[in-house]
Design a protein around this motif. Structure first.
Motif, PDB file in Angstrom:
ATOM      1  N   CYS A  13      21.604  82.858  75.884  1.00  0.00           N
ATOM      2  CA  CYS A  13      22.391  81.938  75.203  1.00  0.00           C
ATOM      3  C   CYS A  13      21.651  81.460  73.868  1.00  0.00           C
ATOM      4  CB  CYS A  13      22.334  80.610  76.144  1.00  0.00           C
ATOM      5  SG  CYS A  13      20.709  79.905  76.578  1.00  0.00           S
ATOM      6  N   GLY A  14      22.720  80.765  73.052  1.00  0.00           N
ATOM      7  CA  GLY A  14      22.019  80.278  71.792  1.00  0.00           C
ATOM      8  C   GLY A  14      23.170  79.466  71.025  1.00  0.00           C
ATOM      9  N   VAL A  15      22.780  78.886  70.036  1.00  0.00           N
ATOM     10  CA  VAL A  15      23.576  77.882  69.353  1.00  0.00           C
ATOM     11  C   VAL A  15      24.305  78.520  68.199  1.00  0.00           C
ATOM     12  CG1 VAL A  15      23.851  75.588  68.249  1.00  0.00           C
ATOM     13  CG2 VAL A  15      22.701  75.799  70.434  1.00  0.00           C
ATOM     14  N   ILE A  16      25.364  78.731  67.907  1.00  0.00           N
ATOM     15  CA  ILE A  16      25.812  79.296  66.597  1.00  0.00           C
ATOM     16  C   ILE A  16      26.946  78.245  66.027  1.00  0.00           C
ATOM     17  CG2 ILE A  16      27.129  81.396  65.511  1.00  0.00           C
ATOM     18  CD1 ILE A  16      25.873  82.722  68.207  1.00  0.00           C
ATOM     19  N   ASP A  17      26.760  77.864  64.637  1.00  0.00           N
ATOM     20  CA  ASP A  17      27.846  77.046  64.050  1.00  0.00           C
ATOM     21  C   ASP A  17      28.056  75.957  64.941  1.00  0.00           C
ATOM     22  OD1 ASP A  17      28.401  78.214  61.682  1.00  0.00           O
ATOM     23  OD2 ASP A  17      30.226  79.216  62.263  1.00  0.00           O
ATOM     24  N   GLY A  18      26.922  75.345  65.541  1.00  0.00           N
ATOM     25  CA  GLY A  18      27.058  74.180  66.415  1.00  0.00           C
ATOM     26  C   GLY A  18      27.892  74.210  67.782  1.00  0.00           C
ATOM     27  N   GLN A  19      28.011  75.362  68.165  1.00  0.00           N
ATOM     28  CA  GLN A  19      28.555  75.614  69.575  1.00  0.00           C
ATOM     29  C   GLN A  19      27.584  76.582  70.239  1.00  0.00           C
ATOM     30  OE1 GLN A  19      32.313  77.738  68.251  1.00  0.00           O
ATOM     31  NE2 GLN A  19      33.320  76.121  69.584  1.00  0.00           N
ATOM     32  N   GLN A  20      27.626  76.195  71.477  1.00  0.00           N
ATOM     33  CA  GLN A  20      26.680  76.621  72.554  1.00  0.00           C
ATOM     34  C   GLN A  20      27.454  77.940  73.176  1.00  0.00           C
ATOM     35  OE1 GLN A  20      23.608  75.835  73.783  1.00  0.00           O
ATOM     36  NE2 GLN A  20      23.446  77.222  75.605  1.00  0.00           N
ATOM     37  N   TYR A  21      26.860  78.996  72.690  1.00  0.00           N
ATOM     38  CA  TYR A  21      27.362  80.305  73.500  1.00  0.00           C
ATOM     39  C   TYR A  21      26.336  80.618  74.678  1.00  0.00           C
ATOM     40  CZ  TYR A  21      30.794  81.422  69.878  1.00  0.00           C
ATOM     41  OH  TYR A  21      31.955  81.296  69.302  1.00  0.00           O
ATOM     42  N   GLN A  22      26.905  81.242  75.670  1.00  0.00           N
ATOM     43  CA  GLN A  22      26.282  81.768  76.768  1.00  0.00           C
ATOM     44  C   GLN A  22      27.011  82.975  77.219  1.00  0.00           C
ATOM     45  OE1 GLN A  22      25.891  78.624  79.609  1.00  0.00           O
ATOM     46  NE2 GLN A  22      24.523  79.734  81.141  1.00  0.00           N
ATOM     47  N   ILE A  23      26.073  83.935  77.693  1.00  0.00           N
ATOM     48  CA  ILE A  23      26.633  85.325  78.072  1.00  0.00           C
ATOM     49  C   ILE A  23      25.630  85.654  79.106  1.00  0.00           C
ATOM     50  CG2 ILE A  23      27.277  87.759  77.329  1.00  0.00           C
ATOM     51  CD1 ILE A  23      27.422  86.834  74.626  1.00  0.00           C
ATOM     52  N   GLY A  24      26.431  86.190  80.080  1.00  0.00           N
ATOM     53  CA  GLY A  24      25.365  86.407  81.191  1.00  0.00           C
ATOM     54  C   GLY A  24      26.027  86.894  82.657  1.00  0.00           C
ATOM     55  N   SER A  25      25.326  87.126  83.729  1.00  0.00           N
ATOM     56  CA  SER A  25      25.609  87.357  84.826  1.00  0.00           C
ATOM     57  C   SER A  25      26.587  86.185  85.720  1.00  0.00           C
ATOM     58  CB  SER A  25      24.567  87.731  85.828  1.00  0.00           C
ATOM     59  OG  SER A  25      23.800  86.832  86.197  1.00  0.00           O
ATOM     60  N   THR A  26      27.090  86.465  86.799  1.00  0.00           N
ATOM     61  CA  THR A  26      27.869  85.404  87.609  1.00  0.00           C
ATOM     62  C   THR A  26      26.837  84.145  87.830  1.00  0.00           C
ATOM     63  OG1 THR A  26      28.777  87.500  88.384  1.00  0.00           O
ATOM     64  CG2 THR A  26      29.424  85.519  89.302  1.00  0.00           C
ATOM     65  N   ALA A  27      25.860  84.698  88.223  1.00  0.00           N
ATOM     66  CA  ALA A  27      24.949  83.463  88.692  1.00  0.00           C
ATOM     67  C   ALA A  27      24.444  82.649  87.509  1.00  0.00           C
ATOM     68  CB  ALA A  27      23.754  84.100  89.458  1.00  0.00           C
ATOM     69  N   PHE A  28      24.053  83.173  86.370  1.00  0.00           N
ATOM     70  CA  PHE A  28      23.548  82.619  85.334  1.00  0.00           C
ATOM     71  C   PHE A  28      24.485  81.735  84.596  1.00  0.00           C
ATOM     72  CE2 PHE A  28      23.013  82.952  80.656  1.00  0.00           C
ATOM     73  CZ  PHE A  28      21.831  82.403  80.551  1.00  0.00           C
ATOM     74  N   CYS A  29      25.841  82.258  84.779  1.00  0.00           N
ATOM     75  CA  CYS A  29      26.790  81.446  84.087  1.00  0.00           C
ATOM     76  C   CYS A  29      27.288  80.369  85.176  1.00  0.00           C
ATOM     77  CB  CYS A  29      27.944  82.060  83.439  1.00  0.00           C
ATOM     78  SG  CYS A  29      27.256  83.250  82.161  1.00  0.00           S
ATOM     79  N   GLY A  30      27.046  80.387  86.498  1.00  0.00           N
ATOM     80  CA  GLY A  30      27.644  79.625  87.512  1.00  0.00           C
ATOM     81  C   GLY A  30      29.094  79.983  87.781  1.00  0.00           C
ATOM     82  N   MET A  31      29.684  81.106  87.627  1.00  0.00           N
ATOM     83  CA  MET A  31      30.806  81.519  88.057  1.00  0.00           C
ATOM     84  C   MET A  31      30.968  82.404  89.300  1.00  0.00           C
ATOM     85  SD  MET A  31      32.402  80.438  85.349  1.00  0.00           S
ATOM     86  CE  MET A  31      33.785  80.973  85.365  1.00  0.00           C
ATOM     87  N   GLU A  32      32.117  82.534  89.572  1.00  0.00           N
ATOM     88  CA  GLU A  32      32.479  83.489  90.654  1.00  0.00           C
ATOM     89  C   GLU A  32      33.070  84.789  90.373  1.00  0.00           C
ATOM     90  OE1 GLU A  32      34.750  81.540  93.661  1.00  0.00           O
ATOM     91  OE2 GLU A  32      33.161  80.113  94.092  1.00  0.00           O
TER      92      GLU A  32
END
Lengths: 818, 61
Positions: free
Chosen positions: A582-601
């Motif tokens: 994850c990281g901040v670009i142009d003031g926006q927080q970007y997050q790329i990763g696995s299901t668990a990392f992003c809290g998705m299903e």
């Protein structure tokens, strides 16, 4: 090699004024200046300065197609292990006093500039006496003075100017290939010389002048012809005699037996006539025959210089690896690794032997070894197997097995690798040999028995004449020319076969076994498809900028996918290994990763912007262009088709679309399982063709009746096989199979043509009236027409099948299978 | 007609000469690599450096 250029940037081709590196021609945003030229980095500048100071700048002007590798500087790679005495001894071609010769394989040789510079090495390094490039083999042979220069210094210099030598473990076990081609050139030369001159001395016979010239001339001509024919018999034809003799010893009548019988008769009868003064003999036919046979052998002996069909795992492993002992890092040759040693494996390096992971985040790419298409994470303390390639940070591995006993290399201890090579003699020729030996003997004896009660002198005449005429020389010629021609046609279209026996092997195949990863799917270009709202340009830029900072294979894939977008600065970059970034670009927080990392299903790789779901990526195997046609072709022609993969049952619905019969698909097969599977098919009476690509297929390829390896880049490692198919030519493969199978039929038809001539000759021979003139005309005509028949029919067949255009650069591979 | 003996001798010697030349060429490795020499021959002699010569260049041989 070192820094791989980003292809999308190279294609932009900025004009020279906008900061293009003078050396490697890549953009130089913050150029280093020298002599009014811009350089992108220290390495390139060093190379330029080196060349410049030795008056070698012509290098840059020679070839407009030159693409120079980025310079590495002169101290970069570590070749310390080249100082090892044992290694030196094995790598040097020869050593006499202080003079030594070595040859390096330099994969970066690609244009005439490379040739020019590499042959001027003596200017760069005073210790080098002489350097010669072999362009086709991409190698350079260097003679140097050991007291001034060392192997290590040479390798470092070459790497420094952008031609890093490639070393493989197999270099240490090198056996010089026998120089058969030279021997054949000598034999051809001697035979050609003899034919031409004997024919000159036979002119009186050809013109019917033998009665008009004085007898001492005919006698002299006869003796000279005999003298010229002796080296042909004893030198040029010696290989045929040897092969026939070997066949006899093994109680096996190969085609050379009747051939040698015919040639011997020809020679003995001619000698008898000349010495006895009864005639002029048939020495012109004899020498001509040997000459034609040799041309046939030479024609079939095509070698694809840049390819090797004999590689084992040693050609895949590096020569040396970094070893950690008592806190000290040393580079050690693989042959001296011992159990318990700790080795360091850097990014993109290959694990040389089985061991336990001690330290580091391992992402091992086993695709080449086991067929698993995605890198496997390994935890510290777990077993790690030889042959995998680490992607990511440096690992420390404690070795638990020797290189030669590891999981992968033990495959080579299997029986399939010990049994003698697949036949070196053509099966077709073998069958013909048996038939013809008996045919000739029967015809000869028949003539003898017919004439003996009537006329003893004629009986001997007829007997020898029959043996001469029935000699299957035209058949012997038909095989190498017909199949050699097909071998060449296939080579022009991207299928490189090892020899003409491999062409023959195509006929009779009735089972085809496929490997999955890298064979029917593309090895490198798995597609990452995006599901979700359309990505804006600035979002693509952000993804590229973010993933660029991570070494994880998926991150790299993503960065590559959006290589066309701009780079943006990233703040607060964070990577949780094996989970996401994850990281901040142009003031926006970007997050790329696995299901668990992003809290998705669900499944996939998720993209969150400002903590909101934006979409996800899924990895898909792409099947090769033309696979459907290929399978259809095999099934229509009653071949059984099998899929045998080392991968876990991934993407099984996609596979099922191609292999609807679930019983013909096998997953999670070890290299040994694959070998056994092929063996089982063979035991049930099938002749098996194996299509594979990696080391895990090596056993199956060896065991099969015909092993074909698919290669994206023919410079890369390919396991031992009978043929290499360029991946771009995959869709042409059905046509190639048809052409190769047609080859054997063409040879059979040309037997018919050959036999017609033999019967014409026999009618002369049986009436005991075979004049040297008839022999001199009949033999070449029959040989040439048989050869033409075979070659033209092969060409026509290729034309009919549509094998016209050469391989074209990769067609876009669009197989909708998501 | 006796001159024919002489002519035959000469022709054979010439032919043998060519055979020797060919065998020699094979031994020298002329037929080992058929691609590289064809490229090598296209290079002109070395042209001088683009920069006027300096002391740094004089040092090298």
């Amino acid at each position: 090699m070192s820094v791989h250029s980003d292809p999308s940037i190279v294609s932009i081709q900025a004009p020279a004024s906008v900061g293009t590196c003078y050396h490697c021609q890549e953009p130089a945003p913050q150029p280093l200046k020298a002599n009014g030229h811009d350089f992108c980095c220290r390495g390139c500048l060093t190379v330029y300065e080196l060349l410049e100071s030795h008056d070698l700048c012509q290098y840059y002007q020679l070839d407009p197609q030159a693409q120079f590798q980025r310079g590495q500087g002169l101290d970069n790679p570590s070749y310390a292990w080249l100082d090892d005495e044992e290694v030196q001894e094995k790598l040097l071609d020869f050593k006499a006093g202080n003079t030594a010769q070595v040859h390096f394989h330099l994969p970066n040789i690609h244009c005439s500039s490379c040739l020019w510079l590499l042959e001027r090495l003596p200017k760069l390094e005073p210790g080098v006496k002489n350097s010669r490039v072999n362009f086709v083999e991409k190698s350079v042979s260097i003679q140097f003075d050991l007291s001034v220069c060392t192997l290590r210094k040479l390798a470092t210099l070459l790497a420094g100017i952008g031609y890093a030598p490639e070393f493989r473990m197999s270099d240490l076990y090198r056996v010089e290939p026998p120089k058969t081609s030279r021997r054949m050139a000598y034999q051809l030369g001697v035979a050609g010389f003899a034919v031409g001159n004997i024919m000159l001395f036979s002119f009186p016979e050809y013109l019917g002048l033998e009665r008009q010239i004085q007898p001492q001339f005919s006698q002299l001509f006869g003796y000279i012809s005999l003298a010229l024919a002796l080296p042909v018999l004893f030198y040029s034809a010696s290989d045929f005699f040897r092969s026939a003799w070997r066949g006899m010893l093994e109680r096996h009548l190969n085609i050379d037996v009747p051939l040698v019988l015919g040639m011997l008769m020809l020679f003995l009868r001619s000698t008898w006539e000349i010495l006895g003064g009864t005639g002029a003999g048939y020495l012109d036919s004899f020498a001509g025959l040997v000459f034609l046979m040799l041309i046939g052998r030479w024609f079939q002996q095509i070698s694809w210089n840049q390819l090797s069909f004999e590689r084992d795992y040693r050609a895949y492993f590096p020569v040396a690896v970094t070893c950690k002992k008592n806190g000290e890092e040393r580079v050690v040759p693989l042959s001296r690794l011992e159990i318990g040693d700790t080795v360091l494996i850097h990014n993109q390096e290959i694990i040389p032997a089985d061991g336990i992971l001690l330290k580091g985040e391992a992402q091992i790419d086993y695709s080449f070894v086991s067929g698993e298409s995605e890198p496997v994470p390994v935890k510290a303390g777990d077993k790690i197997y030889a042959g995998g390639r680490q992607v990511g940070e440096t690992l420390e591995i404690g070795l638990s097995r020797l290189v030669s006993n590891s999981y992968l290399s033990s495959l080579w201890n299997q029986e399939a690798f010990k049994s003698p090579q697949k036949g070196t003699m053509s099966r077709l020729a073998d069958q013909a040999g048996k038939v013809f030996t008996w045919l000739i003997l029967a015809a000869g004896l028949g003539a003898l028995l017919y004439w003996l009660p009537r006329d003893t002198a004629n009986a001997i005449n007829a007997f020898t004449a029959v043996m001469i005429v029935a000699c299957p020389c035209n058949i012997v010629l038909s095989i190498p020319f017909t199949l050699g021609n097909i071998l060449r046609i296939l080579g022009h279209h991207g299928l490189y076969l090892k020899n003409i026996q491999s062409v023959e092997a195509f006929s009779g195949i009735n089972a085809v076994v496929f490997d999955k990863t890298g064979t029917i799917t593309q090895a490198q270009t798995q597609a990452l498809d995006f599901y979700g709202a359309n990505l804006q340009e600035h979002e693509k830029s952000a993804i590229r900028s973010l993933t660029r900072h991570s070494n994880h294979p998926l991150s790299r894939r993503l960065a590559q996918q959006y290589a066309g977008s701009n780079l943006l600065p990233v703040q607060n970059f964070e990577e949780i290994l094996g989970k996401g970034i994850c990281g901040v670009i142009d003031g926006q927080q970007y997050q790329i990763g696995s299901t668990a990392f992003c809290g998705m299903e669900g499944d996939g790789l998720f993209l969150l912007i400002d903590n909101e779901y934006h979409g996800h990526f899924k990895l898909h195997s792409r099947f090769r262009f033309g696979l459907e046609n290929l399978l259809q072709f095999f099934r229509q022609n009653k071949y059984s088709t099998w899929l045998i993969s080392g991968d876990i049952p991934r993407a099984s619905e996609q596979v099922a679309a191609f292999f609807p019969d679930a019983d013909s698909v096998f997953f999670q097969q070890s290299p040994n399982d694959k070998l056994r599977f092929v063996k089982k098919l063979q035991q049930s009476g099938q002749r098996v063709m194996m299509l594979g690509d990696g080391l895990n297929d090596a056993g199956a390829l060896q065991q099969s009746d015909l092993g074909i390896v698919l290669a994206e880049d023919t410079n890369n490692f390919t396991p031992a096989c009978d043929g290499i198919l360029h991946a771009d030519a995959f869709h042409q493969f059905p046509k190639m199979v048809q052409l190769a199978s047609a080859g054997v039929n063409i040879v059979r038809w040309s037997y018919a043509v050959a036999l017609t001539y033999n019967f014409i000759g026999l009618s002369y021979a049986l009436s005991a009236s075979l004049s040297p003139l008839v022999a001199a005309i009949l033999m070449p005509i029959s040989s040439v027409s048989v050869v033409l028949f075979g070659v033209l029919l092969g060409n026509w067949q290729a034309y009919r099948l549509g094998l016209k255009e050469d391989i074209t650069p990769s067609k876009p591979v669009e197989v909708a299978l998501t | 007609m006796e001159v024919i003996f002489l002519l035959i001798c000469i022709s054979l010697i010439v032919a043998l000469g060519f055979l020797m030349a060919y065998l020699n060429a094979v031994r020298d490795g002329q037929f080992d690599d058929e691609v590289t020499p064809a490229m090598r021959i296209l290079f002109d002699g070395d042209v001088p450096s683009e920069k006027p010569s300096t002391s740094a260049e004089e040092q090298t041989k």
